[in-house]
Design an enzyme around this catalytic site. Structure first.
Site, PDB file in Angstrom:
ATOM      1  N   HIS A 172       0.837  -1.204   0.000  1.00 35.87           N
ATOM      2  CA  HIS A 172       0.000   0.000   0.000  1.00 35.87           C
ATOM      3  C   HIS A 172       0.872   1.255   0.000  1.00 35.87           C
ATOM      4  CE1 HIS A 172      -3.840  -2.176   1.186  1.00 35.87           C
ATOM      5  NE2 HIS A 172      -2.894  -3.109   1.315  1.00 35.87           N
ATOM      6  N   ASP A 176      -7.079 -10.418  -1.324  1.00 34.32           N
ATOM      7  CA  ASP A 176      -7.534 -10.341  -2.717  1.00 34.32           C
ATOM      8  C   ASP A 176      -6.786 -11.302  -3.631  1.00 34.32           C
ATOM      9  OD1 ASP A 176      -5.245  -8.742  -2.127  1.00 34.32           O
ATOM     10  OD2 ASP A 176      -5.417  -7.758  -4.070  1.00 34.32           O
ATOM     11  N   ASP A 181      -5.859   5.738   0.816  1.00 37.97           N
ATOM     12  CA  ASP A 181      -6.104   4.307   0.724  1.00 37.97           C
ATOM     13  C   ASP A 181      -7.516   4.039   1.207  1.00 37.97           C
ATOM     14  OD1 ASP A 181      -6.083   1.420   1.668  1.00 37.97           O
ATOM     15  OD2 ASP A 181      -3.991   1.563   1.007  1.00 37.97           O
ATOM     16  N   GLN A 191      12.617  -5.989  -7.327  1.00 39.28           N
ATOM     17  CA  GLN A 191      11.685  -6.844  -8.072  1.00 39.28           C
ATOM     18  C   GLN A 191      11.395  -6.339  -9.479  1.00 39.28           C
ATOM     19  OE1 GLN A 191       8.461  -9.073  -6.242  1.00 39.28           O
ATOM     20  NE2 GLN A 191       6.989  -7.796  -7.335  1.00 39.28           N
ATOM     21  N   HIS A 251       2.723 -14.810  -5.214  1.00 35.27           N
ATOM     22  CA  HIS A 251       1.542 -14.885  -4.337  1.00 35.27           C
ATOM     23  C   HIS A 251       0.356 -14.118  -4.924  1.00 35.27           C
ATOM     24  CE1 HIS A 251       3.226 -11.004  -3.633  1.00 35.27           C
ATOM     25  NE2 HIS A 251       2.380 -10.671  -2.706  1.00 35.27           N
ATOM     26  N   GLU A 261       3.130  -5.224 -11.703  1.00 34.09           N
ATOM     27  CA  GLU A 261       4.530  -5.138 -12.129  1.00 34.09           C
ATOM     28  C   GLU A 261       4.848  -6.242 -13.137  1.00 34.09           C
ATOM     29  OE1 GLU A 261       6.900  -5.155  -8.595  1.00 34.09           O
ATOM     30  OE2 GLU A 261       6.139  -3.229  -7.901  1.00 34.09           O
ATOM     31  N   SER A 263       2.456  -6.944  -7.229  1.00 36.11           N
ATOM     32  CA  SER A 263       3.259  -7.892  -8.006  1.00 36.11           C
ATOM     33  C   SER A 263       2.601  -8.225  -9.339  1.00 36.11           C
ATOM     34  CB  SER A 263       3.486  -9.180  -7.203  1.00 36.11           C
ATOM     35  OG  SER A 263       4.368  -8.935  -6.121  1.00 36.11           O
TER      36      SER A 263
END
Length: 493
Positions: free
Chosen positions: A41, A410, A146, A371, A386, A394, A391
């Site tokens: 976040h 989620d 958020d 990453q 995961h 990206e 992720s």
């Protein structure tokens, strides 16, 4: 040449966006970013801060000192290129517990972060003061928060020249799914049949099965404050799930003409080349020596805790697959990553790391890894993930197919998006069997299926094409660039 290799074409130069000519009418519009204190976040709103600041709009990023430090330390955007008009506000929070994550917890959900979430209630006063002080010298104060921080920005609603916008940190499919599931509504006919069946069936565990009761109460405590929002922002792209963005917007539209912007990907879509400034991480040096499209990247994010037994199976599965790999094997974040204390040393099978090094099979990374640079490297070709939304975005933007291993929240819905809607990945772990240890043979088979089969080749090709389309969406004339232009024009109207 691999099916996603074209993304690294040195002749492809990302076009400089044609910014709308708004600076003359901008006056003094300022934006305040209010993230939830968890890595996925913090990162997304800092990336959005960079995008907004690139238009010349001053941005104020707020949080505790340790969480602001965490966001800056792990940012994909080099500090040297940070716009001078992003200002961090370190607001005091009361001391909160920062327990070590437990591999034996009955939940995959990171319940050990809950104390940091609960401590955010103390940000309400400082944020209200910041809004009021900025409002006196600004034409408009724009608060982007958020979804899970709605209660701490509620006082901005009473400031005449302030506006509040909610940032949804999950995929549009997940939002739709949760809405249909919680209201008992049937998905509309245009939703893919097998997805509609999954949503309607009792076979796929509900969202409530993937979070804790404590976190559910925290979510519920934010819901009543969403009414103050003037619009919603998504870190997604219409190229990926425009259908679901529209479905959610139409289902949640109200009389106040709420606006929606799908601005993603927030992350940079052009990663540094070998010759330019980039991280000097040891895994990047190793990647530079590998053949194109030969390496699998393994990472389960910052909040996942795996049992020792599962880690052993992953190690054996990777070795037996015969594919080279980078495996980020670090303990999950604590609520305060700087709080010290002895971190759990994650054990691998005896001699595994020495064998990997001797045979040049891969790299085991025990600390933070870059990453986005790994995913954007020509040698990388598959991501075992995961399926956290950060992720996923990206990986998609780098044209990378995903071996999906969802853990909580989620992530199971994101895995459905990846494997059934976009068809750019395979499921490694069936969400129906949450408590089972995934055997090495299953991991080995999944890796081989995506890296060395005709079906895998088609998925890699689709992922490459989707990645190119997503990167193009951020160019001048691209759909995401247009949405970002629209948001900036709206707040500076």
């Amino acid at each position: 040449m691999s099916s996603h290799q074209h993304q690294h074409d040195p002749n492809h130069v990302q076009k400089q966006p044609n910014r709308p000519k708004i600076k003359d009418v901008l006056g003094s519009v300022v934006v305040i970013m209010v993230p939830l204190p968890a890595q996925g976040h913090l990162n997304q709103l800092l990336e959005l801060a960079h995008l907004v600041a690139s238009y010349g709009v001053p941005v104020h990023y707020v949080g505790s000192a340790s969480h602001n430090r965490q966001a800056k330390l792990r940012s994909h955007v080099p500090l040297l290129s940070t716009p001078s008009n992003i200002r961090f506000h370190d607001f005091p929070t009361p001391p909160f517990l920062s327990p070590a994550p437990s591999p034996n917890s009955p939940y995959k959900f990171p319940s050990h972060l809950q104390p940091a979430f609960d401590a955010t209630v103390s940000l309400r006063g400082p944020i209200a003061s910041l809004v009021r002080s900025l409002s006196s010298g600004s034409r408009r104060v724009v608060v982007v928060h958020d979804y899970l921080m709605a209660s701490v920005v509620q006082d901005a609603a009473s400031v005449p020249n302030a506006e509040i916008y909610v940032f949804n940190t999950v995929s549009a499919l997940t939002l739709c799914w949760y809405m249909w599931e919680s209201t008992g509504m049937a998905p509309p006919p245009e939703v893919e049949l097998d997805i509609a069946e999954l949503i309607s069936s009792k076979g796929f565990p509900s969202f409530l099965h993937s979070i804790t009761d404590e976190f559910l109460k925290f979510v519920a405590s934010q819901n009543e404050f969403q009414k103050f929002s003037s619009g919603s922002i998504y870190n997604t792209c219409r190229v990926i799930e425009g259908h679901y963005v529209d479905l959610y917007a139409s289902a949640t539209a109200n009389d106040t003409a709420t606006k929606y912007w799908a601005i993603g990907p927030f992350n940079p879509v052009k990663v540094p080349e070998k010759t330019s400034r980039r991280s000097a991480h040891v895994c990047m040096e190793w990647l530079d020596k590998q053949a194109p499209s030969s390496v699998i990247y393994v990472s389960f994010g910052t909040a996942t805790v795996l049992r020792d037994e599962q880690i052993r199976e992953i190690a054996i599965g990777l070795e037996r697959s015969g594919q080279k790999f980078i495996w980020v094997l670090r303990e999950a974040d604590k609520a305060d990553i700087f709080s010290g204390g002895e971190a759990r040393k994650i054990e691998l099978p005896q001699g595994f790391e020495e064998m990997v090094e001797t045979r040049d099979l891969g790299v085991v990374v025990r600390d933070w890894a870059p990453q986005l640079e790994i995913l954007g490297h020509p040698a990388t070709c598959v991501f075992l993930s995961h399926c956290g939304w950060n992720s996923c975005m990206e990986s998609i933007s780098m044209g990378m197919p995903i071996l999906a291993w969802p853990m909580h929240s989620d992530q199971p819905r994101n895995a459905v998006l990846i494997t059934r809607v976009l068809k750019i990945g395979l499921i490694v772990k069936d969400w129906m069997n949450q408590d089972d240890v995934v055997k090495s043979s299953t991991i080995e088979g999944a890796v081989k299926a995506l890296m060395a089969s005709e079906e895998g080749e088609q998925m890699r090709k689709r992922a490459a094409e989707l990645g190119a389309a997503v990167r193009g969406s951020m160019d001048e004339g691209g759909v995401s660039r247009a949405e970002l232009d629209s948001f900036i024009s709206h707040i500076s109207r």
